[in-house]
Design a protein around this motif. Sequence first.
Motif, PDB file in Angstrom:
ATOM      1  N   ARG A   3       0.981  15.772   0.997  1.00  0.00           N
ATOM      2  CA  ARG A   3       1.381  14.399   0.684  1.00  0.00           C
ATOM      3  C   ARG A   3       0.155  13.520   0.411  1.00  0.00           C
ATOM      4  O   ARG A   3       0.152  12.714  -0.517  1.00  0.00           O
ATOM      5  CB  ARG A   3       2.160  13.864   1.887  1.00  0.00           C
ATOM      6  N   LEU A   4      -0.879  13.704   1.203  1.00  0.00           N
ATOM      7  CA  LEU A   4      -2.050  12.837   1.064  1.00  0.00           C
ATOM      8  C   LEU A   4      -3.028  13.315   0.007  1.00  0.00           C
ATOM      9  O   LEU A   4      -3.614  12.519  -0.719  1.00  0.00           O
ATOM     10  CB  LEU A   4      -2.778  12.728   2.407  1.00  0.00           C
TER      11      LEU A   4
ATOM     12  N   VAL B 218      10.575  -3.055   5.690  1.00  0.00           N
ATOM     13  CA  VAL B 218      10.016  -1.774   6.112  1.00  0.00           C
ATOM     14  C   VAL B 218       9.328  -1.160   4.898  1.00  0.00           C
ATOM     15  O   VAL B 218       9.919  -1.094   3.822  1.00  0.00           O
ATOM     16  CB  VAL B 218      11.120  -0.822   6.611  1.00  0.00           C
ATOM     17  N   SER B 219       8.097  -0.741   5.063  1.00  0.00           N
ATOM     18  CA  SER B 219       7.356  -0.214   3.925  1.00  0.00           C
ATOM     19  C   SER B 219       7.909   1.126   3.471  1.00  0.00           C
ATOM     20  O   SER B 219       8.177   2.003   4.279  1.00  0.00           O
ATOM     21  CB  SER B 219       5.883  -0.043   4.285  1.00  0.00           C
TER      22      SER B 219
ATOM     23  N   PRO C 146      -3.896  -5.542  -0.286  1.00  0.00           N
ATOM     24  CA  PRO C 146      -5.239  -4.985  -0.484  1.00  0.00           C
ATOM     25  C   PRO C 146      -5.157  -3.482  -0.780  1.00  0.00           C
ATOM     26  O   PRO C 146      -4.155  -2.849  -0.428  1.00  0.00           O
ATOM     27  CB  PRO C 146      -5.935  -5.218   0.862  1.00  0.00           C
ATOM     28  N   ALA C 147      -6.189  -2.950  -1.395  1.00  0.00           N
ATOM     29  CA  ALA C 147      -6.213  -1.514  -1.696  1.00  0.00           C
ATOM     30  C   ALA C 147      -5.919  -0.752  -0.419  1.00  0.00           C
ATOM     31  O   ALA C 147      -6.432  -1.071   0.637  1.00  0.00           O
ATOM     32  CB  ALA C 147      -7.575  -1.134  -2.252  1.00  0.00           C
ATOM     33  N   GLY C 148      -5.039   0.251  -0.511  1.00  0.00           N
ATOM     34  CA  GLY C 148      -4.692   1.022   0.677  1.00  0.00           C
ATOM     35  C   GLY C 148      -3.433   0.520   1.350  1.00  0.00           C
ATOM     36  O   GLY C 148      -2.876   1.184   2.200  1.00  0.00           O
ATOM     37  N   GLY C 149      -2.960  -0.662   0.942  1.00  0.00           N
ATOM     38  CA  GLY C 149      -1.697  -1.148   1.469  1.00  0.00           C
ATOM     39  C   GLY C 149      -1.856  -2.168   2.576  1.00  0.00           C
ATOM     40  O   GLY C 149      -2.966  -2.434   3.028  1.00  0.00           O
ATOM     41  N   SER C 150      -0.725  -2.723   2.994  1.00  0.00           N
ATOM     42  CA  SER C 150      -0.745  -3.774   4.009  1.00  0.00           C
ATOM     43  C   SER C 150      -1.395  -3.283   5.295  1.00  0.00           C
ATOM     44  O   SER C 150      -1.032  -2.249   5.820  1.00  0.00           O
ATOM     45  CB  SER C 150       0.695  -4.223   4.311  1.00  0.00           C
TER      46      SER C 150
END
Lengths: 223, 180
Positions: A74-75, A167-168, A201-205
């Motif tokens: 996934r990553l 919810v993300s 921001p880059a990478g998410g909240s």
Amino acid sequence: MSDAVDRDDDRALAGEFVLRLMDDEMHRAFAARVAAEPELARMVRDWEEDLAGLAEAVPEVAPPPRIRQQLRTRLFGADSPRRSWFGLRLWGAVAAAALVAVFVLVQVQTPTAPDLVAEIAAEDRGLVLRAAYSEDNARLTVDRVAGDIREGRAQELWLIAEGAAPVSLGLLTPGAMSQIAVPAGLRPALAGATLAVSDEPAGGSPTGQPTGAVLAAGVFVSG
Amino acid sequence: MASLAEIEAMIARMALGDRQAFSALYDATGAKLFGLCLRVLNDREEAEDALQEAFVKIWRNADRYAANGLSPMTWLIALTRNTAIDRLRARRRHPDGDDGIEDMPARTPTPEAAAIAASEAKRIATCFEELEDVRAQAVRGAYLDGMTYQELAQRHDVPLNTMRTWLRRSLLKLKECLSR
């Protein structure tokens, strides 16, 4: 004296905040205070440290081995044949040897009719996304119809069930299509829920809640 | 288990995009964090999903860890617990099964108490002993079961405001003990 009382109040509030006892509105308001007041932030950190002792005491359980591989895939997309295939195609298509970063995993599959669809659009339609969810594979596909991601920023997709905090669902990829595996716990909440995209921001909240402007929103309806 | 300094170093390497550090961190802390997910969610499939989600966040936020001032295990625990509680609450808001709070058995604190090992855990356990049992249970219920005031009041069969007063007092008492 009243200072001491306020301090105690703040200390108890910081504990309630860490325990997540506040309702959504209070939680957000307190989070804003924490961001602005270093002393309060210190109280929150202290509670996190203290209460983590409760988690330390919970017995360890080894997760099933497949989780480790699933996470890596996934990553990092490790050993994903789809990715290399797509990469090759791209390289073939790009005549000049420009540096191309491939973020998108395109899944080649026979399309099945989605169970839920949503158009997630900005008011001025500067950003338009089409989301389709199929119960068969619990996958959410988001097609980028218009608009890009700002340089150095990220777009995060949120699920907002009625009366609930966002919810993300994950970050949208810069390419034409994002694929998101919807966690089992969220699946029942999808029908009728709002999907929103926020600027992050880059990478998410960093907080687990939207921190930037809401760029676009739409409602999930039956496909 | 890896030392805190080792875990801190793994997170620092992850912040630079080191994938091996990610695997090392997973191997060092996965069982602890999966235990926590299971404890909060009480459902294996959901706990697996929560664990994955937590590690995705850990990877993505590793570069911001240094700024938050928390010890590395606390950061990992807080992030994982919040992820699990988000799921728990999403599930409770949309109970398609019989996952209503009324059906949830009140958990006794014994399994945790029995497994206490780390010094941090010992410290808080000692202070929990100074609280009345039922009040200690309420704080634990909020932390490990993700219960809201409403749910705690229901479980302990007291009015909501009473619950709030109890809990705040318990928190201050805990804090006073912990800072001794």
